[in-house]
Design an enzyme around this catalytic site. Structure first.
Site, PDB file in Angstrom:
ATOM      1  N   SER A  31       3.601  -0.695   9.438  1.00 17.37           N
ATOM      2  CA  SER A  31       4.836  -0.520   8.665  1.00 17.37           C
ATOM      3  C   SER A  31       5.906  -1.516   9.085  1.00 17.37           C
ATOM      4  O   SER A  31       6.232  -1.630  10.266  1.00 17.37           O
ATOM      5  CB  SER A  31       5.408   0.888   8.881  1.00 17.37           C
ATOM      6  OG  SER A  31       4.445   1.841   8.561  1.00 17.37           O
ATOM      7  N   HIS A  85      -4.653   4.516   4.456  1.00 11.20           N
ATOM      8  CA  HIS A  85      -4.657   5.626   5.407  1.00 11.20           C
ATOM      9  C   HIS A  85      -5.514   6.755   4.856  1.00 11.20           C
ATOM     10  O   HIS A  85      -5.643   6.916   3.642  1.00 11.20           O
ATOM     11  CB  HIS A  85      -3.230   6.151   5.610  1.00 11.20           C
ATOM     12  CG  HIS A  85      -2.258   5.117   6.073  1.00 11.20           C
ATOM     13  ND1 HIS A  85      -1.637   4.245   5.206  1.00 11.20           N
ATOM     14  CD2 HIS A  85      -1.797   4.822   7.315  1.00 11.20           C
ATOM     15  CE1 HIS A  85      -0.843   3.444   5.892  1.00 11.20           C
ATOM     16  NE2 HIS A  85      -0.913   3.773   7.171  1.00 11.20           N
ATOM     17  N   TYR A  87      -4.690   9.795   4.776  1.00 11.78           N
ATOM     18  CA  TYR A  87      -3.853  10.757   4.042  1.00 11.78           C
ATOM     19  C   TYR A  87      -3.637  10.366   2.586  1.00 11.78           C
ATOM     20  O   TYR A  87      -3.216  11.182   1.776  1.00 11.78           O
ATOM     21  CB  TYR A  87      -2.499  10.982   4.744  1.00 11.78           C
ATOM     22  CG  TYR A  87      -1.588   9.779   4.821  1.00 11.78           C
ATOM     23  CD1 TYR A  87      -0.946   9.276   3.685  1.00 11.78           C
ATOM     24  CD2 TYR A  87      -1.361   9.148   6.025  1.00 11.78           C
ATOM     25  CE1 TYR A  87      -0.120   8.168   3.760  1.00 11.78           C
ATOM     26  CE2 TYR A  87      -0.537   8.039   6.112  1.00 11.78           C
ATOM     27  CZ  TYR A  87       0.080   7.556   4.978  1.00 11.78           C
ATOM     28  OH  TYR A  87       0.884   6.451   5.047  1.00 11.78           O
ATOM     29  N   MET A 213      -0.578   8.084  12.222  1.00 13.48           N
ATOM     30  CA  MET A 213      -1.546   8.480  11.190  1.00 13.48           C
ATOM     31  C   MET A 213      -2.519   7.352  10.834  1.00 13.48           C
ATOM     32  O   MET A 213      -3.068   7.343   9.738  1.00 13.48           O
ATOM     33  CB  MET A 213      -0.794   8.915   9.932  1.00 13.48           C
ATOM     34  CG  MET A 213       0.217  10.028  10.165  1.00 13.48           C
ATOM     35  SD  MET A 213       1.215  10.332   8.696  1.00 13.48           S
ATOM     36  CE  MET A 213       2.513  11.383   9.368  1.00 13.48           C
ATOM     37  N   SER A 214      -2.730   6.421  11.750  1.00 16.93           N
ATOM     38  CA  SER A 214      -3.602   5.273  11.419  1.00 16.93           C
ATOM     39  C   SER A 214      -4.371   4.838  12.654  1.00 16.93           C
ATOM     40  O   SER A 214      -4.526   5.599  13.609  1.00 16.93           O
ATOM     41  CB  SER A 214      -2.746   4.119  10.894  1.00 16.93           C
ATOM     42  OG  SER A 214      -1.951   3.582  11.929  1.00 16.93           O
ATOM     43  N   ASN A 237      10.517   6.539  16.176  1.00 18.40           N
ATOM     44  CA  ASN A 237      11.329   7.772  16.208  1.00 18.40           C
ATOM     45  C   ASN A 237      10.828   8.651  17.345  1.00 18.40           C
ATOM     46  O   ASN A 237       9.650   8.610  17.687  1.00 18.40           O
ATOM     47  CB  ASN A 237      11.178   8.537  14.883  1.00 18.40           C
ATOM     48  CG  ASN A 237       9.729   8.852  14.584  1.00 18.40           C
ATOM     49  OD1 ASN A 237       8.972   7.964  14.162  1.00 18.40           O
ATOM     50  ND2 ASN A 237       9.316  10.087  14.812  1.00 18.40           N
ATOM     51  N   HIS A 249      11.198   9.610   6.807  1.00 22.48           N
ATOM     52  CA  HIS A 249      10.442   8.357   6.657  1.00 22.48           C
ATOM     53  C   HIS A 249      11.374   7.148   6.534  1.00 22.48           C
ATOM     54  O   HIS A 249      11.051   6.063   7.031  1.00 22.48           O
ATOM     55  CB  HIS A 249       9.517   8.456   5.437  1.00 22.48           C
ATOM     56  CG  HIS A 249       8.724   7.207   5.184  1.00 22.48           C
ATOM     57  ND1 HIS A 249       7.750   6.747   6.058  1.00 22.48           N
ATOM     58  CD2 HIS A 249       8.753   6.308   4.171  1.00 22.48           C
ATOM     59  CE1 HIS A 249       7.229   5.622   5.586  1.00 22.48           C
ATOM     60  NE2 HIS A 249       7.816   5.332   4.443  1.00 22.48           N
TER      61      HIS A 249
HETATM   62  N1  HPA Z   1       4.433  11.158  13.502  1.00 20.40           N
HETATM   63  C1  HPA Z   1       3.361  10.638  12.880  1.00 20.40           C
HETATM   64  N2  HPA Z   1       3.318   9.407  12.414  1.00 20.40           N
HETATM   65  C2  HPA Z   1       4.414   8.639  12.571  1.00 20.40           C
HETATM   66  C3  HPA Z   1       5.574   9.111  13.209  1.00 20.40           C
HETATM   67  C4  HPA Z   1       5.576  10.440  13.702  1.00 20.40           C
HETATM   68  O1  HPA Z   1       6.567  10.942  14.268  1.00 20.40           O
HETATM   69  N3  HPA Z   1       6.474   8.106  13.210  1.00 20.40           N
HETATM   70  C5  HPA Z   1       5.871   7.033  12.601  1.00 20.40           C
HETATM   71  N4  HPA Z   1       4.624   7.359  12.218  1.00 20.40           N
END
Ligand code: HPA
Length: 287
Positions: A31, A85, A87, A213-214, A237, A249
């Site tokens: 990202s 991904h 998801y 998630m990757s 974060n 996001h």
């Molecule tokens: N959790 C899952 N995936 C993410 C996060 C998170 O806090 N931040 C960026 N990708």
């Protein structure tokens, strides 16, 4: 030959036709990092839609093209701007298709980058974390199903998913370029919902430092095929419950954008340190 081998070879033919010999390294841009591809000189840019079998991503901020060009250090680099991904609903075999094509082409090493939430409370927002190891809680593994033995072993070893020599190079690159690099364990969840605070507490107990998630499917598929793998997370974060507020996001993307300059400096220093094809020390595996 199997359908998978046929599909990989069809995609490799296209890459070879456009870019010739396999590059020294492939970098999957997470990202906010997609622009890195445009820093490569004399670059060939192929939209994913022009590579047979290659899945295109619909996620905002993931452009979806493969760029092959020359890094300032002289290294040849394949940059993947955009990934798919689990998801999004793709089967895991599609999630790893691109990495398998790169390995089949002969790319010796792979750098996976991503955005992740910080579980380790010592990590500040915007920190970069070298992935030492991972925990797979995706509920999926790209190697499920009949094993294609010409690609790799049925039960591949995962003791050193993230190549020790590449990790040393990354830490050396950090020291030399002055961009700090933390290190730790990346835990992969399916998403797309963010985690609950209880899940994050549980993951911390399990030994995770960051969550995302990757990356894990690509790392497993690449190791299966013998690539040397490295991974770097941008901690965009604090993970859920670390601070009182909700996760958003937009904030994740903003932090990724803020850190992009530093991440680019580190990537440049890392790529500059990689061994080149044809050099005596050009193998990473087992080092
Ligand atoms: N959790 C899952 N995936 C993410 C996060 C998170 O806090 N931040 C960026 N990708």
């Amino acid at each position: 030959m199997s359908d998978l081998i046929d599909a990989l070879d069809a995609a490799v033919d296209v890459l070879r036709g456009h870019a010739g010999d396999p590059p020294d390294v492939a970098v999957v841009l997470g990202s906010g990092l997609g622009d890195y591809a445009s820093t490569l000189a004399a670059a060939t840019s192929l939209p994913y839609t022009e590579i047979p079998g290659w899945p295109a991503s619909n996620v905002v901020g993931h452009a979806g093209r493969l760029v092959v060009g020359t890094h300032a250090s002289g290294a040849s680099v394949a940059a993947l701007a955009g990934r798919v991904h689990l998801y999004e609903g793709h089967p895991v075999s599609r999630v790893v298709f691109g990495v398998r094509v790169l390995a089949r082409w002969g790319v010796p090493r792979l750098l996976l980058t991503n955005a992740a939430g910080g579980i380790n409370t010592a990590f500040t927002e915007g920190a970069l974390m070298l992935i030492d190891d991972h925990i797979n809680l995706l509920g999926a593994n790209p190697l499920v199903g009949p094993n294609e033995s010409s690609l790799g072993a049925r039960f591949p070893d995962m003791t050193h998913v993230y190549d020790p020599r590449l990790r040393r190079l990354a830490m050396a690159a950090s020291g030399a370029c002055g961009v700090p690099l933390q290190h730790g364990v990346y835990l992969a969840t399916l998403g797309p919902s963010y985690e609950t605070p209880a899940e994050i507490r549980a993951f911390r107990t399990l030994g995770a430092d960051a969550v995302g998630m990757s990356t894990v499917p690509e790392a497993i598929a690449a190791r299966h095929m013998g690539m040397a793998v490295a991974g770097i997370s941008c901690i965009t974060n604090p993970a859920a419950g670390v601070l009182p507020g909700p996760l958003d996001h937009e904030d994740v993307m903003k932090t990724a954008a803020r850190v992009r300059g530093q991440f680019t400096v580190l990537l440049d220093a890392f790529i500059a340190r990689l061994p080149r094809a044809g050099h005596a020390d050009a193998t990473d595996a087992g080092a």
